[in-house]
Write an enzyme that holds these catalytic residues in place. Sequence first.
Site, PDB file in Angstrom:
ATOM      1  N   CYS A  77      46.458  45.334  50.192  1.00  0.00           N
ATOM      2  CA  CYS A  77      47.710  45.571  50.908  1.00  0.00           C
ATOM      3  C   CYS A  77      47.837  47.037  51.342  1.00  0.00           C
ATOM      4  O   CYS A  77      47.075  47.478  52.199  1.00  0.00           O
ATOM      5  CB  CYS A  77      48.882  45.089  50.065  1.00  0.00           C
ATOM      6  N   HIS A 174      47.716  40.167  47.486  1.00  0.00           N
ATOM      7  CA  HIS A 174      47.674  40.778  46.142  1.00  0.00           C
ATOM      8  C   HIS A 174      47.043  39.868  45.084  1.00  0.00           C
ATOM      9  O   HIS A 174      47.772  39.262  44.292  1.00  0.00           O
ATOM     10  CB  HIS A 174      49.094  41.082  45.680  1.00  0.00           C
ATOM     11  N   GLU A 176      45.911  40.612  42.369  1.00  0.00           N
ATOM     12  CA  GLU A 176      46.255  41.101  41.024  1.00  0.00           C
ATOM     13  C   GLU A 176      47.569  40.501  40.526  1.00  0.00           C
ATOM     14  O   GLU A 176      47.923  40.661  39.361  1.00  0.00           O
ATOM     15  CB  GLU A 176      46.311  42.643  41.011  1.00  0.00           C
TER      16      GLU A 176
HETATM   17  N1  GLN Z   1      54.345  47.650  53.610  1.00  0.00           N
HETATM   18  C1  GLN Z   1      53.501  48.492  52.815  1.00  0.00           C
HETATM   19  C2  GLN Z   1      52.820  49.543  53.678  1.00  0.00           C
HETATM   20  O1  GLN Z   1      52.894  49.493  54.852  1.00  0.00           O
HETATM   21  C3  GLN Z   1      52.460  47.671  52.083  1.00  0.00           C
HETATM   22  C4  GLN Z   1      53.130  46.706  51.135  1.00  0.00           C
HETATM   23  C5  GLN Z   1      52.322  46.358  49.936  1.00  0.00           C
HETATM   24  O2  GLN Z   1      51.383  47.047  49.542  1.00  0.00           O
HETATM   25  N2  GLN Z   1      52.713  45.300  49.279  1.00  0.00           N
HETATM   26  O3  GLN Z   1      52.214  50.428  53.177  1.00  0.00           O
END
Ligand code: GLN
Length: 193
Positions: A77, A174, A176
């Site tokens: 992410c 994610h 994890e």
């Molecule tokens: N929206 C976050 C970003 O742009 C990422 C969100 C996340 O890691 N769950 O960095």
Amino acid sequence: MRIGVLALQGDFAEHQIMLQSLGVDVVQVRLAEHLNQLDGLIIPGGESTTIGKLATDFNLMDPLRAFGQDHAIWGTCAGAIFLSKDALRKQPLLNLMDITVERNAFGRQIDSFETELKVPALQGFGQNGRGFHAVFIRAPLIEKVGEGVQILATLEDGRIVAARQGHFLATAFHPELTGDDRFHRYFLEMAKS
Ligand code: GLN
């Protein structure tokens, strides 16, 4: 096996727990010297602008780029955003993986959702190759991949949510946060080779 988790911001503790359940030694990385003797590094989810700002303040940008020359790195992410070459806006990026990401690609209404993904690369990692339950939280999309980048998973409409380029791995979701450790074991295989 010794794996670092970048522990500046975000859900590094969840990665740590998952790795430890697999018998891996885990090092929380906050300083360049913490990268010594690691077999690989995970950059967690969180807020990519904050992770980039803290990495800059802690003088970690160049050490992380140097580490990435010959070590496995997995970004989940926000971590995938930080690992990328282009996030379509100005913010500190490692510029290591040849992917373009679109941050917060799912907008406000469905900013978080869960879905089953087909991930052929996880065949051979048990659970009879069943779909991977993926949790997306204000997730990015991998909008474009460069040459030599392998697409590992897409949504049903074809949008890319997981990719690999040599020893770099990016997932928009994610692993994890679920009990499913197949992506972590997949990454450990990458870190071994
Ligand atoms: N929206 C976050 C970003 O742009 C990422 C969100 C996340 O890691 N769950 O960095």
